[in-house]
Motif scaffolding. Structure first.
Motif, mmCIF file in Angstrom:
data_model
loop_
_atom_site.group_PDB
_atom_site.id
_atom_site.type_symbol
_atom_site.label_atom_id
_atom_site.label_comp_id
_atom_site.label_asym_id
_atom_site.label_seq_id
_atom_site.Cartn_x
_atom_site.Cartn_y
_atom_site.Cartn_z
ATOM 1 N N ALA A 123 -10.492 4.302 8.028
ATOM 2 C CA ALA A 123 -9.654 4.831 9.057
ATOM 3 C C ALA A 123 -8.921 3.755 9.798
ATOM 4 O O ALA A 123 -9.421 3.026 10.744
ATOM 5 N N THR A 124 -7.843 3.110 8.881
ATOM 6 C CA THR A 124 -7.249 2.119 9.228
ATOM 7 C C THR A 124 -5.601 2.400 9.408
ATOM 8 O O THR A 124 -5.053 1.502 9.341
ATOM 9 N N GLY A 125 -5.307 3.574 9.705
ATOM 10 C CA GLY A 125 -4.031 3.833 9.854
ATOM 11 C C GLY A 125 -3.297 3.147 10.925
ATOM 12 O O GLY A 125 -2.051 2.844 10.930
ATOM 13 N N LEU A 126 -4.039 2.953 12.069
ATOM 14 C CA LEU A 126 -3.432 2.297 13.264
ATOM 15 C C LEU A 126 -2.981 0.949 13.110
ATOM 16 O O LEU A 126 -2.267 0.229 13.754
ATOM 17 N N LEU A 127 -3.518 0.097 11.872
ATOM 18 C CA LEU A 127 -3.439 -1.144 11.720
ATOM 19 C C LEU A 127 -2.339 -1.426 10.935
ATOM 20 O O LEU A 127 -2.539 -2.114 9.682
ATOM 21 N N ALA A 128 -1.164 -1.198 11.334
ATOM 22 C CA ALA A 128 0.167 -1.567 10.398
ATOM 23 C C ALA A 128 0.207 -3.088 10.275
ATOM 24 O O ALA A 128 -0.068 -3.740 11.274
ATOM 25 N N GLY A 129 0.572 -3.558 9.041
ATOM 26 C CA GLY A 129 0.788 -4.831 8.761
ATOM 27 C C GLY A 129 -0.151 -5.791 8.483
ATOM 28 O O GLY A 129 -0.185 -6.868 8.055
ATOM 29 N N ALA A 130 -1.662 -5.243 8.460
ATOM 30 C CA ALA A 130 -2.639 -5.985 8.481
ATOM 31 C C ALA A 130 -2.783 -6.073 6.866
ATOM 32 O O ALA A 130 -2.484 -5.014 5.890
ATOM 33 N N GLU A 131 -3.456 -6.974 6.264
ATOM 34 C CA GLU A 131 -3.684 -7.085 4.700
ATOM 35 C C GLU A 131 -4.963 -6.135 4.391
ATOM 36 O O GLU A 131 -5.979 -5.914 5.159
ATOM 37 N N LYS A 132 -4.565 -5.150 3.408
ATOM 38 C CA LYS A 132 -5.717 -4.235 3.052
ATOM 39 C C LYS A 132 -5.841 -4.077 1.566
ATOM 40 O O LYS A 132 -4.907 -4.441 1.002
ATOM 41 N N LEU A 133 -6.861 -3.362 1.157
ATOM 42 C CA LEU A 133 -6.935 -3.110 -0.212
ATOM 43 C C LEU A 133 -6.153 -1.923 -0.485
ATOM 44 O O LEU A 133 -5.841 -1.215 0.525
ATOM 45 N N PRO A 134 -5.676 -1.748 -1.706
ATOM 46 C CA PRO A 134 -4.953 -0.453 -2.053
ATOM 47 C C PRO A 134 -5.685 1.001 -1.369
ATOM 48 O O PRO A 134 -4.747 1.964 -1.074
ATOM 49 N N ASN A 135 -7.002 1.016 -1.264
ATOM 50 C CA ASN A 135 -7.510 2.091 -0.448
ATOM 51 C C ASN A 135 -7.272 2.029 0.895
ATOM 52 O O ASN A 135 -7.695 3.003 1.527
ATOM 53 N N GLY A 136 -6.670 1.104 1.745
ATOM 54 C CA GLY A 136 -6.647 1.035 2.951
ATOM 55 C C GLY A 136 -7.801 0.187 3.678
ATOM 56 O O GLY A 136 -7.570 0.105 4.876
ATOM 57 N N ALA A 137 -8.624 -0.095 3.186
ATOM 58 C CA ALA A 137 -9.729 -0.916 3.514
ATOM 59 C C ALA A 137 -9.236 -2.453 4.160
ATOM 60 O O ALA A 137 -8.351 -3.003 3.503
ATOM 61 N N VAL A 138 -9.412 -2.699 5.437
ATOM 62 C CA VAL A 138 -8.932 -3.743 5.842
ATOM 63 C C VAL A 138 -9.546 -5.288 5.169
ATOM 64 O O VAL A 138 -10.662 -5.354 5.189
ATOM 65 N N VAL A 139 -8.987 -5.873 5.012
ATOM 66 C CA VAL A 139 -9.489 -7.232 4.389
ATOM 67 C C VAL A 139 -9.830 -8.309 5.533
ATOM 68 O O VAL A 139 -8.772 -8.436 6.501
ATOM 69 N N VAL A 140 -10.948 -8.937 5.707
ATOM 70 C CA VAL A 140 -11.347 -9.853 6.679
ATOM 71 C C VAL A 140 -11.930 -11.025 6.246
ATOM 72 O O VAL A 140 -12.333 -11.011 5.139
ATOM 73 N N ASP A 141 -11.861 -12.198 6.728
ATOM 74 C CA ASP A 141 -12.604 -13.350 6.497
ATOM 75 C C ASP A 141 -14.018 -13.236 6.724
ATOM 76 O O ASP A 141 -14.635 -12.224 7.396
ATOM 77 N N GLU A 142 -14.679 -14.314 6.735
ATOM 78 C CA GLU A 142 -16.341 -14.339 7.167
ATOM 79 C C GLU A 142 -16.569 -14.067 8.604
ATOM 80 O O GLU A 142 -17.843 -13.789 8.962
ATOM 81 N N GLY A 143 -15.583 -14.212 9.396
ATOM 82 C CA GLY A 143 -15.621 -14.281 10.788
ATOM 83 C C GLY A 143 -15.228 -12.490 11.456
ATOM 84 O O GLY A 143 -14.939 -12.501 12.562
ATOM 85 N N ARG A 159 -12.142 -11.539 10.811
ATOM 86 C CA ARG A 159 -10.780 -11.815 11.524
ATOM 87 C C ARG A 159 -9.921 -11.117 10.299
ATOM 88 O O ARG A 159 -10.020 -11.122 9.218
ATOM 89 N N THR A 160 -9.110 -9.962 10.882
ATOM 90 C CA THR A 160 -7.949 -9.486 9.965
ATOM 91 C C THR A 160 -6.937 -10.487 9.766
ATOM 92 O O THR A 160 -6.927 -11.664 10.564
ATOM 93 N N SER A 161 -5.837 -10.260 9.077
ATOM 94 C CA SER A 161 -4.572 -11.235 8.812
ATOM 95 C C SER A 161 -3.883 -11.070 10.170
ATOM 96 O O SER A 161 -3.117 -11.863 10.349
ATOM 97 N N LEU A 162 -4.184 -10.220 11.164
ATOM 98 C CA LEU A 162 -3.267 -10.169 12.449
ATOM 99 C C LEU A 162 -4.200 -10.909 13.574
ATOM 100 O O LEU A 162 -5.326 -10.848 13.640
ATOM 101 N N PRO A 163 -3.195 -11.590 14.285
ATOM 102 C CA PRO A 163 -3.751 -12.640 15.288
ATOM 103 C C PRO A 163 -4.515 -11.684 16.388
ATOM 104 O O PRO A 163 -4.029 -10.885 16.798
ATOM 105 N N GLY A 164 -5.770 -12.123 16.702
ATOM 106 C CA GLY A 164 -6.420 -11.470 17.834
ATOM 107 C C GLY A 164 -7.168 -10.218 17.288
ATOM 108 O O GLY A 164 -7.615 -9.435 18.153
ATOM 109 N N VAL A 165 -6.732 -9.658 16.104
ATOM 110 C CA VAL A 165 -7.385 -8.526 15.469
ATOM 111 C C VAL A 165 -8.581 -8.684 14.527
ATOM 112 O O VAL A 165 -8.434 -9.332 13.532
ATOM 113 N N PHE A 166 -9.640 -8.089 14.944
ATOM 114 C CA PHE A 166 -11.031 -8.073 14.194
ATOM 115 C C PHE A 166 -11.272 -6.737 13.610
ATOM 116 O O PHE A 166 -10.774 -5.779 14.136
#
Lengths: 446, 446
Positions: A245-265, A267-274
């Motif tokens: 359920a990631t429709g709200l998160l426009a512009g973030a790096e995602k897998l083709p299925n929509g799962a948001v890519v995060v680092d080990e903390g 963090r998404t690719s958008l500032p301030g957004v985890f």
């Protein structure tokens, strides 16, 4: 001070909120949960439906008061997020009292995953359910308790479909499972799926390679049209999968299925957004790439990491190896790492070794056959395992999961000093038997 | 061609003989076994005594014909080794037919361990038993089946003592356990021993810090004198420990207790002499030194390695981490690595972290308390673990055993992706809960 906003009050969201309050007690945390319940054990829903767990509230990790009063979290139930502006760091939320905008310093998206609802005629029939939320489960449970569900169809033979079928059988219904694929449980390879298939057929009708085409309005309930044949039933449960359920998160790096890519903390690719929980892609330690494996333990852990890091603390999530277990009627089915199919799809030259061993010493009462499949490369790199049996599969898989974390080889696996006593294992544990066989053989290629 | 002689027809000896025949089918193998049975599961004896296993023969891994006819092993039952001349590579054996000398190329000592029999008055009373051999177990079982054992004393509260006490209770006897130490089960630390203590007392009388001083000849059976008090009983079972049966092997390097030191190919310090099973010291991978941990899995594995290497093949045994599990009435008790006491005795700065978790999701029926103790250094090196509970302890210990083999830290342990579903574990597995706590706390020092 704008503080933190958490979208989603499930395991991940409430873990994030609780961790953030621990790390930075002075900073406010608002959790927006669209449903009526927060922090419930979603994996317990089938057991609530089947009557093993009596009350919906039993599935709550904590009641709302604990979060609000003891942890100081502004938990807002029935509150939907309408808009998310990550540039302005602002969300627009709505509930019965109207709409509101909330500014945030940090945001944690923990919106989970939504059940897939196929776009077919009649899908909005009132006796068609999904079982992703406790609220809809409570409605379904009321229906089951009324005694009006004698025949049910479950669409989908994955974890949730099989658990739900078991629950409906326990609630007294005759169940037909309809699965589009030619087999059950695509997370395990064919030899293990065959064991599951046989167990399912002892308790329910299983119709593979079939599709639900439409739902008609019958005299007494819905009529499911499956491959052109009509089945008049009292209930249809959809369990054909979920999507992030990631429709709200426009512009973030995602897998083709929509799962948001995060680092080990987290963090998404958008500032301030985890992000955390069932909506994120996690490092898969065997695959060496992000993968979407939406399961409870990682939801809890990634929630805690996201909340901690978002609040200024230190934490990290290393990744998953794809461990899962499911009870299918009287069978335990467990898997970890990569299946042979997954390894092959990832371009890893893999083979599999299958053994049938026993859960206990052969002379000890209750000893049950235990099917073990090890997946490995021909030169002995361990890639995964699958186990199925009436007992002894569920937690035995953890040995292989631990071995995968530690990058042990098949040879290393065979050298482990595992616990033995006749009531609990054969003198050569089934995992050791499989590793020994894998070391000596070339393995199967399907 | 002189071939191989194996002394001892237990798990280690028969594994060695079988492996040797596989590796070098042209070379003769003679096994000399003093008793009447070969290759039986010694760990199954308590379950045979308690009536869970009906016939003594059920405990045989294979009947003698399999070894003799299918594997071509010259298995000699009732055959005692009188003398071993390792310089001349010759053994003198004796059986009903008289004495004989056998020359060998390679010898495998797999004589196991002998029960300790305290040198007290009356110890040779006919109703005093040890339970190390299947032959004496068969005699004891006949006695139990006759219904004449109403009261019994078990001396010793280690694994065998507790398992035997459970068996005698199952056979209908009122049991008193007498233990010289102030506590049960010295292989686990005090907090876990207390859980075991409580369980034992639900089923039997437990008299700690007490000694069997003498055995008198009473009117109807033996009278045990314990700390001066007299107990008239029908049976006394001695389970005060075992010692390595290595008296034949003069001149070999041994631990102070007599366990033979071997290399990874199970070679002793004497040319042509191998050893395996309960009579050898094995590399303890956590201790980094040879240790005597006489348990079934290593007996089987070291037997196989000894036979393979002695016959010219390649194999090695890497070592143990001290994993063990025991069923104590309705409790599973498991341990691996070093206890806090063992670590401290070895000069390792160690602390322990104790948690009480659950075997399943808290809302799932049957969820039982699970006590977990992690032993570790203050800076996070994992040293061992102990678990006790009505369920979920026995195989969960294997996660920590695997982690010890891989030298994972407490931090690594807490990051594992372990299997979760409500019927099988809480969402944070008890091992993860303990690791998390250990990472955040300083741990207990007792």
């Amino acid at each position: 001070m704008a503080g933190m906003v958490v979208i989603g009050g499930g395991a991940a969201g409430m873990s994030a909120a609780s961790a953030a309050r621990r790390v930075a007690p002075e900073r406010p945390v608002i959790v927006c949960e669209a449903g009526e319940y927060a922090a419930y054990g979603m994996c317990g829903i089938p057991y609530y439906l089947g009557g093993i767990v009596d009350r919906a509230e039993t599935l709550l990790a904590y009641p709302p008061e604990v979060f609000r009063d003891r942890r100081g979290i502004d938990l807002r139930l029935g509150t939907t997020v309408r808009e998310l502006d990550t540039a302005a760091r602002r969300v627009t939320v709505a509930n019965d009292g109207g709409a509101e905008t909330l500014d945030y310093d940090t945001l944690v998206l923990a919106a989970g995953a939504d059940p897939v609802v196929p776009p077919i005629a009649g899908i909005d029939h009132p006796r068609v359910f999904t079982v992703r939320s406790l609220a809809s489960a409570a409605k379904l449970r009321t229906l089951l308790d009324s005694g009006s569900v004698r025949k049910a169809i479950v669409v989908g033979a994955g974890y949730i479909g099989l658990e739900t079928a078991e629950a409906l059988v326990a609630a007294g219904a005759a169940v037909r499972i309809v699965e589009a694929l030619p087999r059950v449980l695509s997370t395990v390879d064919e030899p293990i799926a065959e064991v599951v298939d046989a167990e399912v057929r002892r308790h329910a009708d299983l119709q593979l390679g079939s599709r639900l085409d439409a739902i008609l309005d019958g005299a007494t309930g819905p009529v499911a049209v499956v491959d052109g044949a009509e089945f008049a039933v009292d209930l249809i449960v959809l369990a054909v999968g979920v999507r992030p359920a990631t429709g709200l998160l426009a512009g973030a790096e995602k897998l083709p299925n929509g799962a948001v890519v995060v680092d080990e903390g987290m963090r998404t690719s958008l500032p301030g957004v985890f992000a955390a929980g069932d909506c994120v892609a996690l490092p898969h330690l065997v695959l060496g790439a992000p993968a979407w494996v939406p399961l409870g333990p990682a939801a809890n852990k990634t929630g805690r990491v996201a909340g901690t890091v978002a609040a200024g603390g230190r934490a990290s999530f290393r990744g998953v190896v794809g461990t899962a277990v499911v009870k299918v009627f009287d069978l335990e089915v467990a898997r970890t790492g990569l299946s042979l199919a997954e390894a092959t799809a990832a371009g890893i030259p893999a083979v599999a070794t299958d053994v049938e061993s026993r859960s206990r010493a052969k002379y000890y009462p209750g000893a049950a056959p235990l099917h073990v499949r090890l997946v490995h490369t021909p030169d002995g790199r361990l890639l995964g395992a699958q186990l199925a049996g009436r007992e002894g599969a569920a937690k035995r898989i953890d040995v292989v999961a631990t071995a995968l974390h530690a990058e042990l080889s098949v040879d290393d696996l065979g050298a482990l000093d595992l616990a033995y006593a006749p009531p609990f294992a054969p003198v050569y544990d089934p995992v050791l038997v499989a590793a020994g066989r894998a070391n000596r053989s070339e393995g199967a290629r399907t």
